[in-house]
Every structure is written in structure tokens, then in C-alpha cells.
Design an enzyme around this catalytic site. Structure first.
Site, PDB file in Angstrom:
ATOM      1  N   ASP A 179       9.534   3.692 -19.955  1.00  0.00           N
ATOM      2  CA  ASP A 179       8.254   3.381 -20.573  1.00  0.00           C
ATOM      3  C   ASP A 179       7.969   1.977 -20.073  1.00  0.00           C
ATOM      4  OD1 ASP A 179       6.312   2.201 -22.264  1.00  0.00           O
ATOM      5  OD2 ASP A 179       6.606   3.869 -23.632  1.00  0.00           O
ATOM      6  N   HIS A 180       7.080   1.859 -19.097  1.00  0.00           N
ATOM      7  CA  HIS A 180       6.999   0.566 -18.406  1.00  0.00           C
ATOM      8  C   HIS A 180       6.555  -0.569 -19.324  1.00  0.00           C
ATOM      9  CE1 HIS A 180       2.689   1.472 -17.807  1.00  0.00           C
ATOM     10  NE2 HIS A 180       2.541   0.184 -17.549  1.00  0.00           N
ATOM     11  N   HIS A 242       3.693   4.202 -25.020  1.00  0.00           N
ATOM     12  CA  HIS A 242       3.574   2.741 -25.013  1.00  0.00           C
ATOM     13  C   HIS A 242       3.279   2.140 -26.394  1.00  0.00           C
ATOM     14  CE1 HIS A 242       3.560   3.542 -20.830  1.00  0.00           C
ATOM     15  NE2 HIS A 242       2.279   3.712 -20.666  1.00  0.00           N
TER      16      HIS A 242
HETATM   17  C1  BG6 Z   1       0.094   4.464 -17.875  1.00  0.00           C
HETATM   18  C2  BG6 Z   1      -1.019   5.407 -18.233  1.00  0.00           C
HETATM   19  O1  BG6 Z   1       1.289   4.876 -18.477  1.00  0.00           O
HETATM   20  O2  BG6 Z   1      -0.224   3.156 -18.317  1.00  0.00           O
HETATM   21  C3  BG6 Z   1      -2.318   4.946 -17.612  1.00  0.00           C
HETATM   22  O3  BG6 Z   1      -0.707   6.709 -17.776  1.00  0.00           O
HETATM   23  C4  BG6 Z   1      -2.615   3.510 -17.984  1.00  0.00           C
HETATM   24  O4  BG6 Z   1      -3.401   5.780 -17.994  1.00  0.00           O
HETATM   25  C5  BG6 Z   1      -1.397   2.622 -17.711  1.00  0.00           C
HETATM   26  O5  BG6 Z   1      -3.708   3.075 -17.222  1.00  0.00           O
HETATM   27  C6  BG6 Z   1      -1.611   1.232 -18.260  1.00  0.00           C
HETATM   28  O6  BG6 Z   1      -0.584   0.395 -17.818  1.00  0.00           O
HETATM   29  P1  BG6 Z   1      -0.814  -1.170 -17.652  1.00  0.00           P
HETATM   30  O7  BG6 Z   1       0.548  -1.697 -17.301  1.00  0.00           O
HETATM   31  O8  BG6 Z   1      -1.833  -1.345 -16.580  1.00  0.00           O
HETATM   32  O9  BG6 Z   1      -1.306  -1.654 -18.974  1.00  0.00           O
END
Ligand code: BG6
Length: 492
Positions: A179-180, A242
Site C-alpha cells: 500500500d504505497h 490507503h
Molecule cells: C492509487 C490509485 O493507488 O493511488 C490511484 O489507484 C490514485 O487512483 C493513486 O491516483 C494516488 O496516489 P498518490 O501517491 O499520487 O497520492
């Protein structure tokens, strides 16, 4: 203080989907940065696997192009790019059929490194089949890990099926579910803030906190991801993973130690304590929205349905929810969550609103006393801000004013803020799963999300239109204002 770079053990990292968007945009640039920092031993190999018919040279030059696009100072690092490209290899294989797997095995067996990781940057329906093949071809060693990306399932049942298929080959301690958001610097800082300072924890409960807001706002639309996104929607795409992970980090009890099971045990308790949202209350505590044509970043932008094609759609590109954690610490404290695409700006933050003072000793001429807020800015301009009341300086009697105690990490430390994937990739190679989701967390998150999806479907809950470039449907403002509160940016 200077950053410390600790090298990982020599590794073979196999990237399925090695010529895909995620690999070019995030994985190779992230690994390149860490290579430049001296963390990747010379003998390490990054092996891209894809069905694409291309030579090793063509692959390396495509990565060099991607680095120029995604790494700010790439043009000044020619030597570094060359050293990094030397670690890259390309093997043509079909993730869903026999072709090429023998070549991959031969490649790995000649000269293999002690750590082996398989990164599955592919469609989720391939997670199970790829793992099965890794197992049946005996390509997993004791130090082998598998990394998977969301979405893990479309609902609880499909997630359980996927996790079970992976589990037949890899024991849970070797499965790294990314989960980045957990790799973002400020998200890790949330734990530092809570558990490395004596100041906040005594106040971190329903006696002192009025409510919490979590906003993840994006200004971009769905772009080319329409086919995936239209089957997912904001609740599955952002909240199930997230946003619930952020909520867990705010709400969890202090873990006994900063290690994988201690942290994940505490997060799990929060997921299990979420008050159910179902047909009986969904229309009161959830709002769905979908963007219509409008303006964003200075230009006109089309409606969601026009972006995905000539179709009508009930998919939500915006969702706002009022969540509650039913335990002693949080009883009666709402957590307002919202996320959406094509909103007014790209900003993500987590705002803890403290309760009002019980009694003001200052007369009305002193002005309004607003409650304290702790704002954790995830992006952009990562930092922490505490709003407090002070006396307006100078003559004029006792007049009060709200000021921010503001720390922007970029100004305070003057270091490059690493992308979330960098940290997470290094954790995979080190075998540290603390910032990854455990299987039972994924299950518990779906257990909360599934009844909301069911309720929306059964009741046909309205998808409210909102103009692109705004803060979402007015119903989401009503959701919080009904409780006598306002969304954070509305009061700036
Ligand atoms: C991803 C989603 O996990 O996270 C995307 O699938 C979203 O839809 C993205 O745009 C958002 O990541 P960040 O790091 O740009 O906030």
C-alpha cells in the site's frame, strides 16, 4: 542530520510486468535513486519479465528514457545511469502461459544472488497463477519474497481467493502487499509524531479530540485507467486501502514495538472496531459523487463519462464518509473521510481537531478563540502544522489570533523527499514487512467496505454530480455541516 544509506544484501528482483507503466514510472526510478545512494550491491540483478518481443539493449534504452522522464536530475547522472542499466536484464516470458518460464529459471539459476524477490506488477487475476508456477518450477528459495500491488480482490471473497492462491506457495511472512501510502515519508512521520513525543499521546482520545478529517484530493481525472477504474470506483480504489490505513495509524493503540506484527496487530483491532455501515445508515453517512465537465489546472476538462467512453456509469469518482471507531479511546469521535478525482487541487492531509476550551476568560473584544488543530500534510509540501491561539502583538489590548506553528520538511531538512516506492522496495529486499498489509488486515478492510457497496447497490444510492475543479458534491459539505463542523480547507 545526514541521511544514512545501508546497503541491502545482493539480490535478484524479478519484475513481472517489467515493461509496464508502474515499472517505468515508479520501480526503476526508485531503484535508480537507491543505486545512486550506494544501496544496491554490484552483483544485484533486476530482471524485467514481459511478453514483449524486444532485445536486452532495447529494454535498457527504454529504461534510460524513463529515467530521463521521471528523475529530475537524470541528465547530470550519466555515469550513474550506465551503472544502473548494467544491473538490468530482460527475459521474455508469458505470465499466463508456459512460454519463456524455462528461460527465466535458467537465468535465475546461473549465478543467483542470496535474496530473491518477485514483484507482480500485473493484473490481479495473474497473482495466483504466477505464484503457482513459481512454486511448481521450484523457483522459490527460503529467502524468496513476493510483492503484490492492489487491487487485492474486488470484494472480500475475491480477495480471500487471491490470498489463498498466493498462500499455497508463499508463507505469510514472505508476502509483501504494497500500500504505497505506507511508504510516504509523512505517513511514517505520523508514527514518529505519536510515539516519539510525550506531548500528543495523553491528548489522543475522545476527551480531547473533537473529530478527525482525512482528505486525499486529486486534481487529475481517471485518464487512461478508465477500464479498471470504472469497475472499481473511489471506495475500492482509495478507501479500502490507503485511507483506511491512514485511519488505522491515527487511531491505533501504541504498539509494544515498531515491528511488523506488533504494528499490524494494532491496526487490525481498529479495522475490526469500525462501526458497520449498511443499508440502515449508508444514506446518512456516505456520499457518492462523479465529476462532470469543468475546469482543472487552468483548462477545460471533460466529464468522467466522456473520459471513459460513450457510456453511462454509476461509478463514484468521489466519496465522503463519516466513520466511527467503536472502542474506549474513540467513542463519539467521528472520522470524516473523503477522496476524489478532479477536485479543486491535489492535496492530502490528516487533520486532528481538538476540543474547544471549556471557558474563555477573555471578553468578546478579544475575538474568536478557535480550537487547536494538528495538521499532517501528506502531499504536497509535506509537513506538520499545529494551529494555536496567541495574543496579537503590540498595543491594542488583549486581542487573540490564530497562528500556525508550521514545519515544512523540505525547508527543515533540505533533503530530497524520496518516493514511497523507494522505501518499500528496500524493505522488501531486507525482508521487513512492517509497512505492508497483512492478509487479515485486507480481509478486515473488505469486511467493512463490502456492506457499503451492497447498500449502495441495493438502495441505488444517488451518485451526485460535481463540477470538475471543485471540492465535490454539495452533499459532502452537508454531511459534515449537519454535525456542526466544516471541512478543513473551507475554513482556511
Ligand atoms: C492509487 C490509485 O493507488 O493511488 C490511484 O489507484 C490514485 O487512483 C493513486 O491516483 C494516488 O496516489 P498518490 O501517491 O499520487 O497520492
Amino acid at each position: 542530520m545526514v541521511s544514512r544509506f545501508i546497503a541491502v544484501d545482493p539480490f535478484d528482483l524479478v519484475v513481472f510486468g517489467g515493461t509496464g507503466d508502474l515499472a517505468y514510472r515508479k520501480l526503476y526510478p526508485g531503484l535508480f535513486h537507491r543505486d545512486g545512494d550506494g544501496q544496491l550491491p554490484e552483483s544485484s540483478r533486476i530482471i524485467a519479465v514481459s511478453r514483449r518481443d524486444q532485445s536486452q539493449d532495447a529494454f535498457r534504452s527504454s529504461v534510460a528514457d524513463a529515467l530521463k522522464d521521471h528523475v529530475d536530475d537524470a541528465h547530470t547522472r550519466q555515469e550513474g545511469i550506465k551503472a544502473f542499466l548494467d544491473k538490468l536484464h530482460f527475459v521474455r516470458a508469458d505470465a499466463s502461459a508456459d512460454a519463456g518460464w524455462d528461460d527465466l529459471k535458467t537465468f535465475l539459476d546461473t549465478d543467483s544472488n542470496p535474496v530473491r524477490a518477485f514483484y507482480l506488477a500485473v493484473a490481479p487475476n495473474l497473482f495466483g497463477p504466477i505464484c503457482q508456477r513459481i512454486g511448481s518450477m521450484a523457483m522459490d528459495t527460503d529467502a524468496t519474497r513476493v510483492v503484490i500491488e492492489k487491487p487485492i480482490g474486488h470484494d472480500g471473497d475475491s480477495a480471500r481467493t487471491t490470498n489463498a492462491a498466493i498462500g499455497q506457495v508463499f508463507s505469510e511472512d514472505r508476502v509483501f502487499r504494497i500500500d504505497h501510502y505506507l511508504g510516504k515519508e509523512t505517513v511514517q512521520n505520523l508514527m514518529a509524531l505519536r510515539f516519539a513525543n510525550a506531548l500528543f499521546e495523553p491528548l489522543w482520545n475522545s476527551a480531547h479530540i473533537d473529530h478527525v478529517q482525512i482528505t486525499v484530493a486529486e486534481s487529475l481525472g481517471v485518464g487512461s485507467r478508465g477500464p479498471y477504474y470504472d469497475t472499481a470506483g473511489a471506495l475500492r480504489d482509495m478507501v479500502q486501502n490507503h485511507i483506511l490505513q491512514l485511519l488505522c495509524l491515527v487511531a491505533m493503540e501504541p504498539p509494544a514495538a515498531f515491528n511488523a506484527n506488533a504494528v499490524r496487530d494494532e491496526k487490525l483491532k481498529i479495522l475490526r472496531a469500525l462501526r458497520p455501515i449498511d443499508e440502515s445508515n449508508a444514506s446518512l453517512v456516505t456520499v457518492r459523487g462523479q465529476y462532470q465537465a469543468g475546469a482543472s489546472q487552468g483548462g477545460a476538462v471533460p466529464a468522467y463519462v466522456d473520459e471513459i467512453g460513450p457510456a453511462s456509469s454509476m461509478t463514484e469518482t468521489f466519496v465522503a464518509l463519516k466513520a466511527e471507531v467503536e472502542n474506549w479511546r474513540w467513542a463519539g469521535v467521528p472520522f470524516y473521510l473523503r477522496t476524489g478525482k478532479r477536485l479543486a487541487t491535489r492535496t492530502s492531509d490528516l487533520v486532528v481537531h481538538f476540543k474547544a476550551i471549556p471557558h474563555s476568560i477573555f471578553g468578546s473584544s478579544a475575538g474568536e478563540i478557535t480550537s487547536n488543530k494538528l495538521i499532517i500534510r501528506l502531499q504536497p509540501n509535506e509537513g506538520v502544522e499545529l494551529s494555536i491561539m496567541i495574543k496579537d502583538p503590540g498595543p491594542g489590548g488583549m486581542r487573540l489570533r490564530k497562528v500556525p506553528l508550521d514545519m515544512a520538511f523540505q525547508d527543515a531538512f533540505n533533503v530530497r523527499s524520496p518516493d514511497a516506492y523507494e522505501r518499500l522496495l528496500m524493505d522488501v529486499l531486507r525482508g521487513n514487512p512492517t509497512l505492508f498489509m497483512r492478509r487479515d488486515e485486507v480481509d478486515a478492510a473488505w469486511d467493512w467496505i463490502d456492506p457499503i457497496l451492497d447498500a449502495w447497490e441495493r438502495t441505488g444510492q444517488k451518485v451526485n454530480g460535481y463540477r470538475a475543479g471543485t471540492w465535490g458534491p454539495s452533499a459532502s459539505i452537508a454531511l459534515i455541516e449537519r454535525d456542526g463542523r466544516t471541512w478543513h480547507e473551507d475554513v482556511l
